[in-house]
Design a protein around this motif. Structure first.
Motif, short mmCIF file in Angstrom:
data_model
loop_
_atom_site.label_atom_id
_atom_site.label_comp_id
_atom_site.label_asym_id
_atom_site.label_seq_id
_atom_site.Cartn_x
_atom_site.Cartn_y
_atom_site.Cartn_z
N ARG A 1 30.59 -21.44 3.68
CA ARG A 1 29.34 -21.52 2.93
C ARG A 1 28.31 -22.31 3.72
O ARG A 1 28.65 -23.17 4.53
N GLN A 2 27.06 -22.00 3.42
CA GLN A 2 25.96 -22.69 4.08
C GLN A 2 24.87 -22.96 3.06
O GLN A 2 24.28 -22.02 2.51
N ALA A 3 24.62 -24.23 2.83
CA ALA A 3 23.55 -24.63 1.94
C ALA A 3 22.24 -24.68 2.71
O ALA A 3 22.26 -24.84 3.95
N PRO A 4 21.10 -24.57 2.04
CA PRO A 4 19.81 -24.60 2.74
C PRO A 4 19.66 -25.85 3.59
O PRO A 4 19.88 -26.97 3.13
N GLY A 5 19.32 -25.64 4.85
CA GLY A 5 19.10 -26.76 5.75
C GLY A 5 20.34 -27.44 6.27
O GLY A 5 20.25 -28.48 6.93
N LYS A 6 21.50 -26.86 5.96
CA LYS A 6 22.75 -27.49 6.39
C LYS A 6 23.57 -26.53 7.23
O LYS A 6 23.30 -25.34 7.29
N GLU A 7 24.59 -27.05 7.88
CA GLU A 7 25.44 -26.21 8.72
C GLU A 7 26.43 -25.43 7.87
O GLU A 7 26.69 -25.77 6.72
#
Length: 124
Positions: free
Chosen positions: A42-48
């Motif tokens: 998974r990838q959250a906004p602005g994160k790896e």
């Protein structure tokens, strides 16, 4: 050409559940799907992008600490699908979720095939 297509994302309130599915196709890979480990990231906004869960060729599972006891990964080799059952969802679970295929029987190294992702949003 290998294709991984995710489905099942959406909006849910905190404490709710969602089930993500990933359908795998491709002339060669689909015939040998059962031999390879699969995973969810998974990838959250602005994160790896982070590992969420994986399942080996033998069915052994592994999970990131932040989803243990809440998420369950499974596979159906007859249908070439892998699923992620997500329970007790929290706002911090909000992210784009990606299905991935490993080039090995074990959940190890970097996947070599990825889906396009499905969005999960958890509200308070």
């Amino acid at each position: 050409q290998v294709q991984l297509v995710e489905s099942g994302g959406g909006f849910v309130q905190a404490g709710g559940s969602l089930r993500l599915s990933c359908a795998v196709s491709g002339r060669t890979f689909s015939r040998t799907f059962s031999r390879y480990a699969m995973g969810w990231f998974r990838q959250a906004p602005g994160k790896e992008r982070n590992f969420v869960a994986g399942i080996s060729e033998s069915g052994s599972t592994s999970y990131a600490d932040f989803v243990k006891d809440r998420f369950t990964i499974s596979r159906d080799n007859a249908k070439n699908t892998v699923s992620l059952e997500m329970n007790s969802l929290k706002p911090e679970d909000t992210a784009d979720y990606y299905c991935a295929a490993y080039p090995y029987t074990a959940v190890a190294g970097t996947p070599n095939y990825w889906g396009q992702g499905t969005q999960v949003t958890v509200s308070l």
